[in-house]
Write a protein that holds these residues in place. Structure first.
Motif: not given
Length: 262
Positions: A53-78
């Motif tokens: 996750x820490x290698x996520x290119x800056x073009x996609x935004x802050x890696x920690x924010x993208x990771x947290x959103x991934x976890x939220x969507x995953x845990x909600x069963x999206x």
């Protein structure tokens, strides 16, 4: 954006599909991300490349924010909810279905999650530290249900995980001889499903299979090959079962969207 990054970007049609599901899962009082679409593109990049996750290119935004959103969507069963919706849509015939499994090597950095490795789908098999992906597909080779178990778990013990009856049931089910068990055959008979499963050599009472029909089982093997183009699936880097299943479901959904007409 560079070509290596652009290949992971969604088309407008693909984003239009995901957007409704994403907006439906966002908490009413939650803070809205600056760009849901860019966050999702970043998740797709991680899935394809297998990068940390820490290698996520800056073009996609802050890696920690993208990771947290991934976890939220995953845990909600999206992701699982999207797959269920696609299966219930009736867009693809479901009369013929197949089940199979494949063993995935787990990276050593995937160990150490809370609650212990068995609960997170880790185990020890001939391949070492592994997880087994279980897959149910339709006749078009599109994933219907994905699950994971520890790598040493036998196929017939994991059968019920992918054959839950909340999905459209098949008329014919294809599986290899790893699923040759009296319990499985009896359960399928009770659900009026014709099984095409080769018999184990130790069985005295022989039951034949329709070999022309059974050859269609290669669809599930081809599906595994397509899913493993996502390096986050081909090797397990995730500590938790939820995250790894999320990275299996994401390319599964994208396979559906490439198959279906706009």
């Amino acid at each position: 954006m560079e070509a290596s990054l652009a290949r992971d970007l969604m088309t407008d049609d693909e984003w239009a599909f995901f957007e409704d599901f994403i907006l439906a899962t966002r908490a009413p009082n939650g803070r809205k991300p600056a760009n849901h679409r860019l966050v999702l593109d970043g998740i797709f990049w991680i899935a394809r490349t297998g990068s940390p996750w820490r290698d996520l290119p800056e073009e996609f935004g802050k890696w920690s924010s993208v990771y947290r959103q991934f976890r939220r969507w995953t845990l909600t069963g999206l992701w699982e909810g999207i797959l269920d919706t696609l299966n219930q849509s009736g867009a693809v015939p479901e009369a013929l279905q197949m089940v199979d499994s494949t063993v995935i090597r787990a990276h050593h950095q995937a160990a150490g999650a809370k609650r212990g490795t068995p609960r997170q789908g880790f185990g020890r098999s001939r391949g070492g530290f592994t997880t087994k992906i279980r897959l149910r597909v339709n006749a078009h080779g599109l994933p219907m249900r994905t699950q994971i178990t520890p790598g040493q778990t036998s196929d017939y013990l994991g059968f019920d995980l992918v054959m839950a009856d909340n999905l459209p049931g098949p008329k014919v089910l294809l599986a290899d001889r790893g699923y040759d068990a009296d319990r499985i055959r009896k359960t399928m008979d009770e659900r009026d499903i014709l099984t095409q499963i080769p018999m184990r050599k130790t069985r005295k009472m022989r039951v034949g299979v329709d070999h022309r029909l059974y050859r269609r089982r290669n669809m599930v093997e081809r599906c595994f090959n397509k899913l493993k183009n996502a390096r986050r699936v081909a090797t397990r880097y995730d500590k938790t079962a939820e995250s790894f299943l999320g990275f299996i479901d994401i390319p599964s959904i994208r396979l559906w969207l490439r198959h279906l007409p706009t």
